[in-house]
Design an enzyme around this catalytic site. Structure first.
Site, PDB file in Angstrom:
ATOM      1  N   HIS A 118       0.916  -1.106  -0.589  1.00  0.00           N
ATOM      2  CA  HIS A 118      -0.169   0.137  -0.372  1.00  0.00           C
ATOM      3  C   HIS A 118       0.593   1.356  -0.396  1.00  0.00           C
ATOM      4  CE1 HIS A 118      -3.640  -2.887   1.324  1.00  0.00           C
ATOM      5  NE2 HIS A 118      -3.499  -2.572   0.497  1.00  0.00           N
ATOM      6  N   CYS A 129       1.194  14.695 -12.982  1.00  0.00           N
ATOM      7  CA  CYS A 129       2.067  13.901 -13.556  1.00  0.00           C
ATOM      8  C   CYS A 129       2.608  12.649 -13.055  1.00  0.00           C
ATOM      9  CB  CYS A 129       2.827  15.642 -14.149  1.00  0.00           C
ATOM     10  SG  CYS A 129       4.214  15.875 -12.310  1.00  0.00           S
ATOM     11  N   CYS A 154       3.521  20.750  -7.022  1.00  0.00           N
ATOM     12  CA  CYS A 154       4.470  20.053  -7.795  1.00  0.00           C
ATOM     13  C   CYS A 154       5.807  20.896  -8.222  1.00  0.00           C
ATOM     14  CB  CYS A 154       3.752  18.543  -8.752  1.00  0.00           C
ATOM     15  SG  CYS A 154       5.093  18.358 -10.387  1.00  0.00           S
ATOM     16  N   CYS A 157       4.328  20.662 -12.543  1.00  0.00           N
ATOM     17  CA  CYS A 157       3.436  21.240 -13.373  1.00  0.00           C
ATOM     18  C   CYS A 157       2.656  21.982 -12.004  1.00  0.00           C
ATOM     19  CB  CYS A 157       2.384  19.847 -13.928  1.00  0.00           C
ATOM     20  SG  CYS A 157       1.828  18.640 -12.582  1.00  0.00           S
TER      21      CYS A 157
HETATM   22  C1  BJW Z   1      -3.512  -6.347  16.169  1.00  0.00           C
HETATM   23  C2  BJW Z   1      -2.802  -5.578  17.643  1.00  0.00           C
HETATM   24  C3  BJW Z   1      -1.708  -6.639  17.770  1.00  0.00           C
HETATM   25  C4  BJW Z   1      -4.886  -4.882  17.390  1.00  0.00           C
HETATM   26  N1  BJW Z   1      -1.130  -7.544  17.663  1.00  0.00           N
HETATM   27  N2  BJW Z   1      -2.926  -7.256  15.758  1.00  0.00           N
HETATM   28  C5  BJW Z   1     -13.353  -7.520  -3.198  1.00  0.00           C
HETATM   29  C6  BJW Z   1     -14.079  -7.695  -2.138  1.00  0.00           C
HETATM   30  C7  BJW Z   1     -15.378  -6.634  -2.258  1.00  0.00           C
HETATM   31  C8  BJW Z   1     -14.355  -5.262  -1.951  1.00  0.00           C
HETATM   32  C9  BJW Z   1     -12.863  -5.522  -2.740  1.00  0.00           C
HETATM   33  C10 BJW Z   1     -13.075  -6.030  -3.877  1.00  0.00           C
HETATM   34  N3  BJW Z   1     -11.264  -5.809  -4.580  1.00  0.00           N
HETATM   35  C11 BJW Z   1     -11.572  -4.545  -4.234  1.00  0.00           C
HETATM   36  C12 BJW Z   1     -12.210  -4.418  -2.823  1.00  0.00           C
HETATM   37  C13 BJW Z   1     -12.392  -2.631  -2.689  1.00  0.00           C
HETATM   38  C14 BJW Z   1     -11.490  -2.354  -2.267  1.00  0.00           C
HETATM   39  C15 BJW Z   1     -11.240  -2.813  -0.137  1.00  0.00           C
HETATM   40  O1  BJW Z   1     -10.693  -3.874  -0.211  1.00  0.00           O
HETATM   41  N4  BJW Z   1     -12.912  -2.629  -0.112  1.00  0.00           N
HETATM   42  C16 BJW Z   1     -13.246  -2.984   1.267  1.00  0.00           C
HETATM   43  C17 BJW Z   1     -13.473  -2.059   2.202  1.00  0.00           C
HETATM   44  C18 BJW Z   1     -14.553  -3.650   1.224  1.00  0.00           C
HETATM   45  N5  BJW Z   1     -10.489  -1.960  -2.290  1.00  0.00           N
HETATM   46  C19 BJW Z   1      -9.281  -1.287  -3.281  1.00  0.00           C
HETATM   47  O2  BJW Z   1      -9.886   0.024  -3.443  1.00  0.00           O
HETATM   48  C20 BJW Z   1      -7.830  -1.751  -4.050  1.00  0.00           C
HETATM   49  N6  BJW Z   1      -7.618  -1.389  -4.850  1.00  0.00           N
HETATM   50  C21 BJW Z   1      -8.398  -2.398  -5.590  1.00  0.00           C
HETATM   51  O3  BJW Z   1      -9.073  -3.312  -6.111  1.00  0.00           O
HETATM   52  O4  BJW Z   1      -8.390  -1.434  -6.778  1.00  0.00           O
HETATM   53  C22 BJW Z   1      -8.691  -2.322  -8.036  1.00  0.00           C
HETATM   54  C23 BJW Z   1      -8.084  -1.507  -9.494  1.00  0.00           C
HETATM   55  C24 BJW Z   1      -7.289  -2.239  -9.946  1.00  0.00           C
HETATM   56  C25 BJW Z   1      -7.153  -1.504 -11.247  1.00  0.00           C
HETATM   57  C26 BJW Z   1      -7.299  -0.883 -11.959  1.00  0.00           C
HETATM   58  C27 BJW Z   1      -7.805   0.944 -10.150  1.00  0.00           C
HETATM   59  C28 BJW Z   1      -8.215  -0.159  -9.486  1.00  0.00           C
HETATM   60  C29 BJW Z   1      -6.718  -0.998  -2.850  1.00  0.00           C
HETATM   61  C30 BJW Z   1      -7.128  -0.732  -1.284  1.00  0.00           C
HETATM   62  C31 BJW Z   1      -6.033   0.146  -0.885  1.00  0.00           C
HETATM   63  C32 BJW Z   1      -6.077   0.330   1.229  1.00  0.00           C
HETATM   64  N7  BJW Z   1      -5.461   1.688   1.151  1.00  0.00           N
HETATM   65  C33 BJW Z   1      -5.590   1.647   2.522  1.00  0.00           C
HETATM   66  C34 BJW Z   1      -4.694   3.069   3.491  1.00  0.00           C
HETATM   67  C35 BJW Z   1      -3.602   3.105   2.870  1.00  0.00           C
HETATM   68  C36 BJW Z   1      -2.808   4.504   3.062  1.00  0.00           C
HETATM   69  C37 BJW Z   1      -3.022   4.928   4.158  1.00  0.00           C
HETATM   70  O5  BJW Z   1      -2.256   3.643   5.160  1.00  0.00           O
HETATM   71  O6  BJW Z   1      -3.539   5.337   4.945  1.00  0.00           O
HETATM   72  O7  BJW Z   1      -4.571   0.853   3.460  1.00  0.00           O
HETATM   73  S1  BJW Z   1      -7.174   1.925   3.622  1.00  0.00           S
HETATM   74  C38 BJW Z   1      -6.169   0.522   5.310  1.00  0.00           C
HETATM   75  O8  BJW Z   1      -6.584  -0.882   5.468  1.00  0.00           O
HETATM   76  C39 BJW Z   1      -4.902   0.619   4.904  1.00  0.00           C
HETATM   77  C40 BJW Z   1      -4.528  -1.131   5.325  1.00  0.00           C
HETATM   78  O9  BJW Z   1      -2.673  -0.883   4.913  1.00  0.00           O
HETATM   79  C41 BJW Z   1      -5.562  -1.776   4.837  1.00  0.00           C
HETATM   80  C42 BJW Z   1      -5.221  -3.216   5.834  1.00  0.00           C
HETATM   81  O10 BJW Z   1      -5.961  -2.285   6.928  1.00  0.00           O
HETATM   82  P1  BJW Z   1      -5.382  -2.931   8.276  1.00  0.00           P
HETATM   83  O11 BJW Z   1      -3.983  -3.035   8.729  1.00  0.00           O
HETATM   84  O12 BJW Z   1      -5.824  -4.621   8.504  1.00  0.00           O
HETATM   85  O13 BJW Z   1      -5.548  -2.382   9.618  1.00  0.00           O
HETATM   86  P2  BJW Z   1      -7.031  -2.534  10.629  1.00  0.00           P
HETATM   87  O14 BJW Z   1      -6.818  -0.976  11.296  1.00  0.00           O
HETATM   88  O15 BJW Z   1      -7.641  -3.025   9.459  1.00  0.00           O
HETATM   89  O16 BJW Z   1      -6.377  -3.892  10.961  1.00  0.00           O
HETATM   90  C43 BJW Z   1      -5.770  -3.500  12.301  1.00  0.00           C
HETATM   91  C44 BJW Z   1      -5.439  -5.165  12.956  1.00  0.00           C
HETATM   92  O17 BJW Z   1      -4.694  -5.622  14.126  1.00  0.00           O
HETATM   93  C45 BJW Z   1      -7.242  -5.614  13.763  1.00  0.00           C
HETATM   94  O18 BJW Z   1      -7.349  -7.367  13.788  1.00  0.00           O
HETATM   95  C46 BJW Z   1      -6.859  -6.160  15.371  1.00  0.00           C
HETATM   96  O19 BJW Z   1      -7.798  -7.045  15.878  1.00  0.00           O
HETATM   97  C47 BJW Z   1      -5.038  -6.325  14.998  1.00  0.00           C
HETATM   98  N8  BJW Z   1      -4.164  -5.434  16.423  1.00  0.00           N
HETATM   99  N9  BJW Z   1      -3.135  -4.781  17.951  1.00  0.00           N
HETATM  100  C48 BJW Z   1      -1.778  -7.587  16.321  1.00  0.00           C
HETATM  101  N10 BJW Z   1      -0.872  -5.269  19.016  1.00  0.00           N
HETATM  102 ZN    ZN Z   2       3.177  17.230 -11.079  1.00  0.00          ZN
END
Ligand code: BJW
Ligand code: ZN
Length: 255
Positions: A118, A129, A154, A157
């Site tokens: 990510h 750009c 930027c 641009c």
């Molecule tokens: C502990 C703990 C401790 C707490 N020890 N554990 C299929 C089905 C449904 C939807 C989709 C699908 N395919 C795609 C989609 C759409 C969408 C999506 O997934 N939506 C769902 C939410 C419904 N996906 C996208 O849009 C992706 N792109 C895409 O599919 O593009 C298609 C395309 C193709 C070609 C051209 C154009 C487009 C992109 C997804 C990008 C996600 N980005 C983010 C933001 C990144 C930047 C930022 O940080 O701001 O990534 S969103 C956010 O979620 C971030 C994280 O990396 C990601 C995952 O979250 P994570 O890491 O799991 O965190 P949490 O908070 O959810 O969970 C924490 C966990 O830790 C919990 O379980 C706790 O219990 C645990 N925990 N303490 C161990 N001490």
């Molecule tokens: Zn630019």
């Protein structure tokens, strides 16, 4: 299910994928993605801020949020979970770390070239750009409650600079995704740590490993949708469970 069962799987493994999410950095003081937001963003859902549409509608709000997060991350240090993952890597040379996190705590703990699905807080680029932008100097110095911050323009641009992360609706970096899928398909053990497993396509990575027959160990204090595909579910914080798990590993020289 016990750490002992997980340790038996780890001892036999030669090609390990460690797949991490925000929970692995939680004990370094970095809020997980689905934690309640604080400060200026208390009224917003992080999922709504992490979109190109939010940035287009209010660049200063979103840019300020990322600079606030860069400040928190810049002050954080890797915890015992990151260190344990680096030890697995050192002990089992066929280990690949795949992270959804945009911090650099795996690298700081000693992991070599983790795959960032990510993006990164440290690779800003132009929102128009797409040319790389000069990262802001220093580790960030935002106030505790954060603030709105107009993004720089930027130098090529003039369009607003954006964080080099992957927002909802955007494609993941092709090389990173392909390398992660290939490693998951080829591994003989996957350890998923601290992810809610709800964001796709990243959440496919442990599922690919399971489909190709590899056992999956999950480390998370809470249940997740990945529970059913996991061979061993270790319910606990990463910084406690992972060091216990690596205790079972012989020294690097012994392997
Ligand atoms: C502990 C703990 C401790 C707490 N020890 N554990 C299929 C089905 C449904 C939807 C989709 C699908 N395919 C795609 C989609 C759409 C969408 C999506 O997934 N939506 C769902 C939410 C419904 N996906 C996208 O849009 C992706 N792109 C895409 O599919 O593009 C298609 C395309 C193709 C070609 C051209 C154009 C487009 C992109 C997804 C990008 C996600 N980005 C983010 C933001 C990144 C930047 C930022 O940080 O701001 O990534 S969103 C956010 O979620 C971030 C994280 O990396 C990601 C995952 O979250 P994570 O890491 O799991 O965190 P949490 O908070 O959810 O969970 C924490 C966990 O830790 C919990 O379980 C706790 O219990 C645990 N925990 N303490 C161990 N001490
Ligand atoms: Zn630019």
């Amino acid at each position: 299910m016990t750490v002992r069962e997980a340790a038996d799987l780890l001892l036999k493994a030669r090609k390990v994928v460690v797949f991490t999410g925000a929970g692995v950095s939680a004990e370094s003081g970095i809020p997980t993605f689905r934690d309640a937001l604080t400060g200026l963003w208390a009224r917003f859902d992080a999922q709504a801020l992490a979109t190109p549409e939010a940035f287009a509608a209010d660049p200063a709000l979103v840019y300020g949020w990322y600079e606030w997060r860069r400040t928190i991350v810049g002050r954080a240090r890797p915890n015992a979970g990151h260190t344990a993952i680096a030890k697995i890597e050192a002990a089992i040379p066929g280990t690949v770390v795949v992270t959804q996190n945009v911090d650099a705590l795996h690298e700081q703990a000693g992991s070599v070239s983790p795959i960032h699905l990510h993006g990164s807080l440290y690779a800003p680029r132009c929102s128009s750009c797409a040319k790389p932008a000069t990262p802001p100097e220093g580790p960030g110095d935002e106030p505790a409650d954060g603030r709105r911050l107009t993004p720089p323009a930027c130098e090529h641009c003039g369009a607003p600079v954006r964080p080099g992360v992957v927002w909802f609706g955007e494609a993941l970096p092709v090389d990173a995704l392909e390398a992660a899928v290939a490693a998951a398909a080829d591994c003989d053990l996957l350890i998923t740590v601290g992810t809610s497993g709800v964001v796709y396509p990243a959440a496919e990575i442990p599922q690919v490993a399971a489909r190709f027959g590899a056992p999956v160990i999950q480390v998370n204090p809470m249940p997740t949708p990945l529970d059913d595909i996991c061979t061993v579910n270790l319910r606990g914080p990463a910084a406690e469970v992972l060091p216990e798990l690596v205790l079972s590993l012989p020294s690097t020289a012994a392997r």
